[in-house]
Scaffold this motif. Structure first.
Motif, short mmCIF file in Angstrom:
data_model
loop_
_atom_site.label_atom_id
_atom_site.label_comp_id
_atom_site.label_asym_id
_atom_site.label_seq_id
_atom_site.Cartn_x
_atom_site.Cartn_y
_atom_site.Cartn_z
N THR A 102 0.84 -1.20 0.00
CA THR A 102 0.00 0.00 0.00
C THR A 102 0.87 1.25 0.00
O THR A 102 1.86 1.33 0.73
N LEU A 150 3.44 1.39 11.07
CA LEU A 150 3.39 0.96 9.66
C LEU A 150 4.70 0.32 9.22
O LEU A 150 4.69 -0.68 8.49
N GLU A 181 4.83 -3.23 11.18
CA GLU A 181 3.77 -4.23 11.03
C GLU A 181 3.28 -4.41 9.60
O GLU A 181 2.49 -5.34 9.35
N THR A 182 3.68 -3.56 8.68
CA THR A 182 3.19 -3.65 7.31
C THR A 182 4.35 -3.48 6.33
O THR A 182 5.48 -3.20 6.72
N LYS A 184 -4.80 0.15 11.32
CA LYS A 184 -5.74 -0.92 10.98
C LYS A 184 -6.58 -0.55 9.76
O LYS A 184 -6.90 -1.40 8.92
N GLU A 239 -4.34 -0.91 6.75
CA GLU A 239 -4.14 -2.33 6.44
C GLU A 239 -5.35 -2.92 5.73
O GLU A 239 -5.21 -3.77 4.85
N ASP A 240 -6.55 -2.50 6.13
CA ASP A 240 -7.76 -2.97 5.47
C ASP A 240 -8.63 -1.75 5.13
O ASP A 240 -9.51 -1.36 5.90
#
Length: 213
Positions: free
Chosen positions: A2, A21, A24-25, A185, A188-189
């Motif tokens: 993303t 971010l 965790e991503t 969150k 992420e989604d």
């Protein structure tokens, strides 16, 4: 992967979200702020700093190139103008997803003595401008999520509950770390909570005012 444009990237909540971010991503971030020298990049492969003012439509539109999600962590007496520029630039760039930090009380949704205290603290230019900015976002065709935090603390905890627009606000305070977690969150989604306005508080903090006042 993303691509996220973070407006107001030097803010306290923004810093926490950026750290989360990264850890965790696999998101890539464009970090947009007025004074680029104020920000230290933690990972140059995943973070790019852009210096500019959000009310500069052309700079903002250029920054939106290749972006999937915009996270706006903005403030100031001109926040309504900022909101108008963000909506227009996103429309022009064809970017739909926006996560916008607002404040509690913009719908007069805070009940009881805490609501009265909140008005006393925020009326006279703050609630009015943030409410006006929220109306700009809600009147747009963007896939927005408004986040209305309770009064913010620097506690090192992630503990929160959410109320929706039209429901009474709960609690009196919430940690900045919790708000950053809500933001991450949603990034992420990005299909979650579209065109909704979320009140966010720490459970069990009901009272007449936050514990730190």
């Amino acid at each position: 992967m993303t691509n996220v444009l973070i407006l107001g990237a030097n803010g306290k909540i923004a810093h926490l979200a950026e750290e989360q971010l990264l850890s965790e991503t696999d998101a890539h971030m464009k970090l947009f702020l007025r004074n680029a020298s104020r920000l230290q990049v933690a990972d140059s492969k995943r973070q790019t700093v852009i210096e500019g003012d959000v009310t500069d439509a052309e700079t903002l539109k250029s920054a939106l190139s290749g972006v999937d999600v915009v996270y706006a962590n903005l403030s100031g007496s001109n926040i309504e103008s900022q909101a108008k520029t963000v909506v227009a630039a996103m429309d022009a760039a064809g970017v739909k997803r926006l996560v916008w930090i607002s404040t509690l009380g913009i719908y007069d949704e805070v009940p009881g003595k805490y609501g009265e205290w909140n008005h006393q603290m925020l009326d006279g230019g703050y609630l009015e401008t943030y409410s006006a900015a929220a109306k700009v976002i809600e009147a747009s065709d963007l896939d927005y999520t408004l986040i209305r935090p309770a009064w913010l603390s620097n506690k090192d905890i992630v503990d929160y509950e959410i109320t929706q627009k039209g429901e009474p606000f709960k609690g009196t305070e919430v940690s900045r770390k919790s708000i950053a977690d809500v933001v991450v969150k949603l990034i992420e989604d990005p299909t979650k909570e579209i065109r909704r306005s979320l009140g966010v508080n720490q459970p069990g903090t009901d009272g007449d005012k936050p514990s730190f006042y």
